[in-house]
Structure formats: structure tokens, C-alpha cells
Write a protein that holds these residues in place. Structure first.
Motif, PDB file in Angstrom:
ATOM      1  N   ASP A 163       4.586   6.044  -1.975  1.00 55.82           N
ATOM      2  CA  ASP A 163       4.515   5.985  -3.598  1.00 55.82           C
ATOM      3  C   ASP A 163       5.656   6.596  -4.028  1.00 55.82           C
ATOM      4  OD1 ASP A 163       4.128   5.403  -6.123  1.00 55.82           O
ATOM      5  OD2 ASP A 163       2.321   7.030  -6.521  1.00 55.82           O
ATOM      6  N   LYS A 164       6.666   5.938  -4.178  1.00 52.88           N
ATOM      7  CA  LYS A 164       8.065   6.463  -4.622  1.00 52.88           C
ATOM      8  C   LYS A 164       8.620   5.744  -5.758  1.00 52.88           C
ATOM      9  CE  LYS A 164       9.161   8.270  -0.152  1.00 52.88           C
ATOM     10  NZ  LYS A 164      10.168   8.336   1.027  1.00 52.88           N
ATOM     11  N   PRO A 165       8.374   6.139  -7.025  1.00 53.28           N
ATOM     12  CA  PRO A 165       8.756   5.483  -8.287  1.00 53.28           C
ATOM     13  C   PRO A 165      10.296   5.305  -8.275  1.00 53.28           C
ATOM     14  CG  PRO A 165       7.947   7.649  -8.913  1.00 53.28           C
ATOM     15  CD  PRO A 165       7.686   7.311  -7.310  1.00 53.28           C
ATOM     16  N   VAL A 166      10.749   4.189  -8.778  1.00 60.21           N
ATOM     17  CA  VAL A 166      12.079   4.013  -8.768  1.00 60.21           C
ATOM     18  C   VAL A 166      12.438   4.343 -10.635  1.00 60.21           C
ATOM     19  CG1 VAL A 166      14.000   2.458  -8.907  1.00 60.21           C
ATOM     20  CG2 VAL A 166      12.173   2.534  -7.226  1.00 60.21           C
ATOM     21  N   GLU A 167      13.524   5.140 -10.988  1.00 63.94           N
ATOM     22  CA  GLU A 167      13.837   5.421 -12.122  1.00 63.94           C
ATOM     23  C   GLU A 167      14.363   4.394 -12.996  1.00 63.94           C
ATOM     24  OE1 GLU A 167      15.948   9.233 -14.298  1.00 63.94           O
ATOM     25  OE2 GLU A 167      16.245   9.118 -12.335  1.00 63.94           O
ATOM     26  N   LYS A 168      15.310   3.532 -12.522  1.00 61.44           N
ATOM     27  CA  LYS A 168      15.672   2.350 -13.059  1.00 61.44           C
ATOM     28  C   LYS A 168      15.909   1.092 -11.958  1.00 61.44           C
ATOM     29  CE  LYS A 168      18.450   4.972 -16.576  1.00 61.44           C
ATOM     30  NZ  LYS A 168      19.411   5.033 -17.521  1.00 61.44           N
ATOM     31  N   GLU A 169      15.283   0.114 -12.188  1.00 64.06           N
ATOM     32  CA  GLU A 169      15.342  -0.780 -11.334  1.00 64.06           C
ATOM     33  C   GLU A 169      16.429  -1.695 -11.537  1.00 64.06           C
ATOM     34  OE1 GLU A 169      11.519  -2.893 -11.019  1.00 64.06           O
ATOM     35  OE2 GLU A 169      10.306  -1.157 -10.390  1.00 64.06           O
ATOM     36  N   ARG A 170      16.992  -2.203 -10.591  1.00 62.99           N
ATOM     37  CA  ARG A 170      18.321  -3.009 -10.561  1.00 62.99           C
ATOM     38  C   ARG A 170      18.080  -4.166  -9.646  1.00 62.99           C
ATOM     39  NH1 ARG A 170      18.748  -0.522 -14.640  1.00 62.99           N
ATOM     40  NH2 ARG A 170      20.325   0.790 -15.576  1.00 62.99           N
ATOM     41  N   LEU A 171      18.547  -5.382 -10.137  1.00 65.08           N
ATOM     42  CA  LEU A 171      18.751  -6.523  -9.210  1.00 65.08           C
ATOM     43  C   LEU A 171      19.870  -6.887  -9.070  1.00 65.08           C
ATOM     44  CD1 LEU A 171      15.787  -8.624 -11.036  1.00 65.08           C
ATOM     45  CD2 LEU A 171      15.630  -7.299  -8.819  1.00 65.08           C
ATOM     46  N   GLY A 173      16.393  13.229 -10.959  1.00 67.51           N
ATOM     47  CA  GLY A 173      15.694  12.154 -11.420  1.00 67.51           C
ATOM     48  C   GLY A 173      14.145  11.843 -10.947  1.00 67.51           C
ATOM     49  N   LEU A 174      13.675  10.659 -10.412  1.00 65.96           N
ATOM     50  CA  LEU A 174      12.548  10.577  -9.562  1.00 65.96           C
ATOM     51  C   LEU A 174      12.656  10.875  -8.461  1.00 65.96           C
ATOM     52  CD1 LEU A 174      10.909   7.628 -11.804  1.00 65.96           C
ATOM     53  CD2 LEU A 174      10.922  10.288 -11.989  1.00 65.96           C
ATOM     54  N   CYS A 175      13.979  10.995  -7.699  1.00 68.11           N
ATOM     55  CA  CYS A 175      14.084  11.044  -6.236  1.00 68.11           C
ATOM     56  C   CYS A 175      13.780  12.473  -5.689  1.00 68.11           C
ATOM     57  CB  CYS A 175      15.565  10.969  -5.846  1.00 68.11           C
ATOM     58  SG  CYS A 175      15.801  10.927  -4.109  1.00 68.11           S
ATOM     59  N   GLY A 176      12.785  12.419  -4.911  1.00 66.53           N
ATOM     60  CA  GLY A 176      12.367  13.786  -3.998  1.00 66.53           C
ATOM     61  C   GLY A 176      11.435  14.676  -5.349  1.00 66.53           C
ATOM     62  N   ILE A 177      10.783  13.908  -6.057  1.00 70.58           N
ATOM     63  CA  ILE A 177       9.883  14.929  -7.032  1.00 70.58           C
ATOM     64  C   ILE A 177       8.556  15.257  -6.179  1.00 70.58           C
ATOM     65  CG2 ILE A 177      11.070  14.182  -8.953  1.00 70.58           C
ATOM     66  CD1 ILE A 177       8.583  12.095  -9.648  1.00 70.58           C
ATOM     67  N   PRO A 178       7.996  16.309  -6.502  1.00 69.88           N
ATOM     68  CA  PRO A 178       6.571  16.415  -5.716  1.00 69.88           C
ATOM     69  C   PRO A 178       5.625  16.035  -6.665  1.00 69.88           C
ATOM     70  CG  PRO A 178       7.479  18.576  -7.029  1.00 69.88           C
ATOM     71  CD  PRO A 178       8.600  17.428  -6.976  1.00 69.88           C
ATOM     72  N   GLN A 179       5.352  14.835  -6.654  1.00 70.71           N
ATOM     73  CA  GLN A 179       4.465  14.172  -7.804  1.00 70.71           C
ATOM     74  C   GLN A 179       2.960  14.541  -7.432  1.00 70.71           C
ATOM     75  OE1 GLN A 179       5.293  10.156  -7.965  1.00 70.71           O
ATOM     76  NE2 GLN A 179       5.278   9.762  -5.747  1.00 70.71           N
ATOM     77  N   VAL A 180       2.651  14.641  -6.195  1.00 64.82           N
ATOM     78  CA  VAL A 180       1.106  14.881  -5.957  1.00 64.82           C
ATOM     79  C   VAL A 180       0.793  16.082  -6.508  1.00 64.82           C
ATOM     80  CG1 VAL A 180      -0.397  15.084  -4.011  1.00 64.82           C
ATOM     81  CG2 VAL A 180       1.175  13.019  -4.110  1.00 64.82           C
ATOM     82  N   ARG A 195       3.273  27.478   1.441  1.00 67.99           N
ATOM     83  CA  ARG A 195       2.260  26.453   1.477  1.00 67.99           C
ATOM     84  C   ARG A 195       2.743  24.983   1.696  1.00 67.99           C
ATOM     85  NH1 ARG A 195      -0.691  29.176  -3.944  1.00 67.99           N
ATOM     86  NH2 ARG A 195      -0.760  31.220  -3.182  1.00 67.99           N
ATOM     87  N   ILE A 196       1.894  24.189   2.577  1.00 70.24           N
ATOM     88  CA  ILE A 196       2.497  22.887   2.825  1.00 70.24           C
ATOM     89  C   ILE A 196       1.492  22.141   2.481  1.00 70.24           C
ATOM     90  CG2 ILE A 196       2.925  21.194   4.480  1.00 70.24           C
ATOM     91  CD1 ILE A 196       4.209  23.387   6.159  1.00 70.24           C
ATOM     92  N   VAL A 197       1.644  20.797   1.752  1.00 70.30           N
ATOM     93  CA  VAL A 197       0.605  19.840   1.352  1.00 70.30           C
ATOM     94  C   VAL A 197       1.178  18.666   1.844  1.00 70.30           C
ATOM     95  CG1 VAL A 197      -0.189  18.600  -0.579  1.00 70.30           C
ATOM     96  CG2 VAL A 197       0.258  20.805  -0.879  1.00 70.30           C
ATOM     97  N   GLU A 198       0.135  18.171   3.223  1.00 65.53           N
ATOM     98  CA  GLU A 198       0.383  16.916   3.854  1.00 65.53           C
ATOM     99  C   GLU A 198       0.081  15.859   2.983  1.00 65.53           C
ATOM    100  OE1 GLU A 198       0.405  15.195   8.406  1.00 65.53           O
ATOM    101  OE2 GLU A 198      -0.880  16.826   7.719  1.00 65.53           O
ATOM    102  N   LEU A 199       0.781  14.900   2.753  1.00 63.10           N
ATOM    103  CA  LEU A 199       0.522  13.767   2.016  1.00 63.10           C
ATOM    104  C   LEU A 199      -0.032  12.679   2.492  1.00 63.10           C
ATOM    105  CD1 LEU A 199       3.764  13.259  -0.355  1.00 63.10           C
ATOM    106  CD2 LEU A 199       1.484  14.652  -0.771  1.00 63.10           C
TER     107      LEU A 199
END
Length: 249
Positions: free
Chosen positions: A240-248, A26-33, A229-233
Motif C-alpha cells: 500500500d504505497k499511495p501516489v502523491e500526484k498521479e500522472r498519465l 512527499g508520500l515516498c517512504g512515509i511510515p504510514q502504518v 524497534r522494528i515493525v514488520e509490515l
């Protein structure tokens, strides 16, 4: 030897037409940078292997928006509307693969195993063939999946699945040491280590880099032999960790 790089440096030599394995669930653990850095380059025609393609404009969605992906091997189209549109309108070839089978195909590739037999998919188009891979602009089916070899193993019919390897793996981890050993956090451990193993070159973007020896052996989820190769954020990028489906609740 593991090198510490910026995201732009890490993706600078990825060629046009490369095959990529990309971690995340999903959006968990994606290498977005790192994916964002790749989306800024004038290369494409990629074949991408990943569980899914994130959301519109997020993660692999960036590469879909920029037209850099030619073919996807994934478990599901998910909630990415642009992914679904490109597939149904014939702009993108898609090979849908059962999720556990996809994970094992990447693991097999990383272990040097050419293929394996599994009962998953027997009696369906996964084994029998005929699943639409590529549509034409008028909705006609241009390419379908071929039938796969089956055989009985221990009294159970199984289908032969082949291993997946890639030119480059792009993953996200919580911690890396300077030797490239990685630790993943919770659900981010699902597919990231397997995607990393399958790449001939592995780029890992990480939230924290520690010195070699700081990670206990039992705290290492992927050995540094797989990581190049390591990219240090930055702190902001790591948070910045987006949530795929926000729930309350």
C-alpha cells in the motif's frame, strides 16, 4: 538491542509533548502504518520535524486531522490543505527551513554535531529573522523567527544552523535484518536515514525482515546502532504505497 514489535506496541510509550523526526519525501517512504497507530492514541502536543506533512488524511495528515501536532519544522507546506489551514488560522506553529538545511540539521543531530555554517538562506528571512511562525486567529503574526548568527567562512558569508534531535524517530525502510541494519529503496533513502539518526529512540517500519548477516555490508544504508524497534509490515501493508500526484503519459 533491536526489538521486533507491532506498530501499536512500538508507539505505546510515546509521551504527550514528544518531539518526533519523521522520514519520507512527499508520500515516498512515509511510515504510514506506524503513524496510523500513533494517531489512534490519546496523546499529542507533538513537535514534528519532517520534510512535509503528507496529504490530507495520509501519513502525518492523520496526526494533523486529529489535532495531535502543536508545531511543525518542515521544508514546505506542500499539498496538505489541512496543514495550510491550521498554519494560517493560528492552530499550528510552523518553522519553515530550507530542505537541504533541514536534512543536514538532522544528520548533525545524529552525529553529535551541535551546529554548522551554511551559505543557504543568507540575505533572506532565514538568516535575518522575521518569518511568521505562528499566526493569531485574526491573521495577526504572533511569533516570528529570530535572527541567526552569521560569519564569513572562506570568504563566503554563512549562517549558523543548529542540530536537530528528537525523542523518537519514525521511519520506513525496505529491508531490516534482526540487528536493525536498514536498507532503503530509491527515493525513500532521501530523508529517512537522517530522521532515524536524529531520534534517541528509532522506530523503523519495514517491508521485509531478514536474518542478521543476510545484508551485505555495502547494502546497508543505516547501521543498526541507530535503530531500536522494528515493525514488520504485512504484505498488504507493504504494497500500500499511495501516489502523491498521479500522472498519465
Amino acid at each position: 538491542m533491536t526489538a521486533l514489535m507491532t506498530a501499536d506496541e512500538a508507539v505505546a510509550d510515546i509521551p504527550d509533548g514528544a518531539t518526533l523526526t519523521v522520514g519520507g519525501f512527499g508520500l515516498c517512504g512515509i511510515p504510514q502504518v506506524t503513524l496510523a497507530a500513533l494517531s489512534r492514541r490519546d496523546v499529542g502536543n507533538f513537535e514534528v520535524v519532517s520534510n512535509n506533512a503528507g496529504l490530507d488524511g495520509v501519513g502525518l495528515g492523520l496526526l494533523l486531522d486529529s489535532g495531535q501536532i502543536r508545531r511543525m519544522v518542515a521544508s514546505y507546506v506542500g499539498d496538505n490543505r489541512e496543514f495550510a489551514r491550521q498554519y494560517l488560522e493560528g492552530e499550528l506553529e510552523v518553522e519553515l527551513t530550507p530542505q537541504g538545511t533541514l536534512a543536514e540539521r538532522m544528520r548533525a543531530g545524529g552525529c553529535g554535531i551541535e551546529g554548522f555554517y551554511t551559505p543557504t538562506g543568507v540575505g533572506t528571512v532565514v538568516a535575518d529573522g522575521g518569518m511568521p511562525w505562528k499566526y493569531g486567529p485574526d491573521g495577526e503574526v504572533l511569533t516570528v523567527s529570530p535572527p541567526k548568527e552569521t560569519r564569513v567562512v572562506n570568504g563566503r558569508e554563512c549562517v549558523l544552523e543548529t542540530a536537530i534531535t528528537a525523542d523518537v524517530a519514525i521511519v520506513r525502510a525496505a529491508v531490516a535484518d534482526t540487528a536493525g541494519n536498514l536498507r532503503f529503496n530509491l527515493t525513500a533513502r532521501n530523508l529517512n536515514p537522517l530522521a532515524a539518526m536524529a531520534g534517541r529512540i528509532c522506530i523503523a517500519e519495514v517491508e521485509e525482515v531478514v536474518e542478521k548477516g543476510a545484508l551485505a555490508p555495502d547494502d546497508i544504508h543505516l547501521p543498526g546502532i541507530y535503530v531500536h524497534r522494528i515493525v514488520e509490515l504485512t504484505a498488504a501493508q507493504a504494497a500500500d504505497k499511495p501516489v502523491e500526484k498521479e500522472r498519465l503519459r
